[in-house]
Write an enzyme that holds these catalytic residues in place. Sequence first.
Site, short mmCIF file in Angstrom:
data_model
loop_
_atom_site.label_atom_id
_atom_site.label_comp_id
_atom_site.label_asym_id
_atom_site.label_seq_id
_atom_site.Cartn_x
_atom_site.Cartn_y
_atom_site.Cartn_z
N ASP A 69 44.06 28.68 30.84
CA ASP A 69 43.36 29.72 31.59
C ASP A 69 42.40 30.50 30.69
O ASP A 69 42.22 31.70 30.85
CB ASP A 69 44.38 30.65 32.26
CG ASP A 69 43.79 31.43 33.42
OD1 ASP A 69 42.68 31.08 33.87
OD2 ASP A 69 44.43 32.40 33.87
N HIS B 71 53.29 38.00 32.08
CA HIS B 71 53.78 36.70 31.67
C HIS B 71 53.40 36.35 30.23
O HIS B 71 52.53 36.96 29.62
CB HIS B 71 53.27 35.61 32.61
CG HIS B 71 51.78 35.64 32.81
ND1 HIS B 71 51.19 36.21 33.91
CD2 HIS B 71 50.75 35.19 32.04
CE1 HIS B 71 49.88 36.10 33.83
NE2 HIS B 71 49.58 35.49 32.71
N ARG C 192 43.38 46.59 28.44
CA ARG C 192 43.35 46.16 29.84
C ARG C 192 44.70 45.53 30.18
O ARG C 192 45.17 44.64 29.46
CB ARG C 192 42.23 45.15 30.04
CG ARG C 192 42.13 44.52 31.42
CD ARG C 192 41.00 43.49 31.38
NE ARG C 192 40.82 42.79 32.64
CZ ARG C 192 41.45 41.70 33.00
NH1 ARG C 192 42.37 41.17 32.20
NH2 ARG C 192 41.19 41.11 34.15
N LEU C 193 45.32 45.99 31.25
CA LEU C 193 46.61 45.44 31.68
C LEU C 193 46.36 44.38 32.73
O LEU C 193 46.12 44.68 33.91
CB LEU C 193 47.51 46.55 32.23
CG LEU C 193 47.91 47.65 31.24
CD1 LEU C 193 48.80 48.67 31.93
CD2 LEU C 193 48.63 47.06 30.03
N ASP C 194 46.38 43.13 32.30
CA ASP C 194 46.12 42.02 33.21
C ASP C 194 47.37 41.72 34.03
O ASP C 194 48.48 41.70 33.51
CB ASP C 194 45.72 40.78 32.41
CG ASP C 194 45.45 39.59 33.30
OD1 ASP C 194 44.40 39.59 33.97
OD2 ASP C 194 46.30 38.68 33.35
N GLU D 185 44.29 46.45 35.70
CA GLU D 185 43.38 45.59 36.46
C GLU D 185 44.02 45.22 37.78
O GLU D 185 45.11 44.66 37.81
CB GLU D 185 43.07 44.32 35.65
CG GLU D 185 42.07 43.39 36.30
CD GLU D 185 42.71 42.21 37.02
OE1 GLU D 185 41.99 41.50 37.72
OE2 GLU D 185 43.93 42.02 36.90
N HIS E 248 34.03 37.72 33.65
CA HIS E 248 34.54 36.36 33.47
C HIS E 248 35.05 35.76 34.77
O HIS E 248 35.17 34.54 34.88
CB HIS E 248 35.66 36.34 32.41
CG HIS E 248 36.93 36.98 32.86
ND1 HIS E 248 37.10 38.35 32.90
CD2 HIS E 248 38.10 36.45 33.30
CE1 HIS E 248 38.31 38.62 33.33
NE2 HIS E 248 38.95 37.50 33.59
N ASP E 249 35.38 36.60 35.74
CA ASP E 249 35.74 36.11 37.07
C ASP E 249 34.50 36.17 37.96
O ASP E 249 33.40 36.43 37.50
CB ASP E 249 36.86 36.97 37.66
CG ASP E 249 38.24 36.53 37.18
OD1 ASP E 249 38.39 35.35 36.83
OD2 ASP E 249 39.16 37.36 37.16
#
Length: 558
Positions: free
Chosen positions: A49, A87, A267-269, A310, A372-373
């Site tokens: 990813d 994760h 940033r909290l993904d 996020e 990036h998205d």
Amino acid sequence: MNDGAMLNAYPDSMGGSLEKIAALLERPEMKDAFSSFYILPSVFHTDLDRGFSVISYDLNRLYAKREDMERLRALGVDLKLDLILNHLSVLSPQFQDILRRGDASPYRDFFIDWNKFWAGCGPMTQEGYILPDDKWIREMFFRKPGLPLLMVRLPDGRDVPYWNTFYQEVRYDEVDAQDLMRSMDDIQYGEAERLSRAINEELRAGVCPAHMALAGFEAYRERAAALMETRRKYLGQMDLNLKSELVWAYYDQTLARLEAYGASIVRLDAFAYAPKAPGRRNFLNEPDTWEVLDRVKGLADRHHLTLLPEIHASYAEKSYKTVSEKGFMTYDFFLPGLLIDAIESRDADTLLSWAREIRESGLRVVNMLGCHDGIPVLDLKGMIPEERIQALIDLIVARGGLVKNLHGQKNVYYQVNAAYFSALGADERKMLLARAIQLFMPGKPQVWYLDLFAGENDMEAVARGGAAGHKEINRTNLSMSRIDEALGRPVVQGQLELLRIRNTCPAFGFDAQMRIEQQEKHRFSIEWRRNGCTARLDADLAGCAFEVTLDGRTAFAQ
């Protein structure tokens, strides 16, 4: 935390390494354009990813060195880095320890054992996992078809399901005749050669060992399956167990490392997927989500880090407002779509209404055009009518964009993958106007590297990318020669000049005064004042014309 402009890129996006990016930012053409840099997580040791499956937070030696980080800091550039809260990779040392040591591993509960989590909530299936009764999962949202679990084999031969919200892959190494002869004393070479061909053919067809027919070799089938299971390999992102104190110690250690790298923002993904409980939502589960965020914030405060959670959700849900009321910065995921809508419709009403809401609500946001998205569209629900959202999607798709739908449902849209310049019809005047408006909107502006260099949709990358190829449409890695060429284009030079204005003018800031005037639907002004300085944007959407003045003097005009 400074409120200046922030570059956004992968560590290999420009020239192939962070060292080349640092050298680029040292060049006169880039001087004073940026005060922050959001480096996407492929800067770390990752597998899938493009960085969002972290093995460890060690730097990726292919792309980055500690010296590169120091070089950026010497330029006065602080960093925004990711903590993937939900994760870790299957290949992480913690999960690999489970695969090696099973129940003896100290990390056995570091990840979520599906059957322990759902104990008493449903029947056990023949496959060895609990199927929760509907009342326990009806509120849950799964990112992929089927249950979000991955069956892994422990050293004692048991298959144990672990929670796996995102990507997973199970594969088996192929065998040859000698592999079979080493594991079966009674097989002959000729038989082993034919059996290995039969096994490998079924593997290539996607058949798992337990279900292989192996016609003519039934006597060896069980032992062949057992051998294949010793050769099982995994890829995937395994959900962390927030009830484990080891996980919280890991978060703390990771935040300390990010601080040492030079981060000011973390940033909290995928944070909204992290808290889970039977019978509750597994996305933005309340109040658990906010309790988790508060605890992470306590750790971040010790390391002098600002958290940026996020989350994508519709405007109507007001999740952005709740995040802000809890004391966090939030993303302005509304601006990318709103700007295209405003420019194409020549109507600034909704855009300016949103700018006023940001200020009146005291929101601290990071805004952007591209990233990036894709370009978010789910977020706009409740802000503009459905038909306008669909018209926006249709327009971007007509210009080469690709629609990302959840679970393949065409009526559940999420984002449109496209380069922002292409979404604007590759019109340089529109690109400069969009950038100017972004820089005058409230918030800390984030700039996707490909937009800065006026990059367009990369359909070759999409074709190479396979099933997830749509994501590659605006992630083109630029060579330094291509960047040199782009730096000669007026659309690139204009963006850099606007960024210098935004990044160095004292009139801007979270604590500055902002005034909005709208003369007509297509004509408006945004003015910022602070410390005796004034910056003003006068924009005309009808002609894609604008002027930026500093203390009454023209600084940029189109």
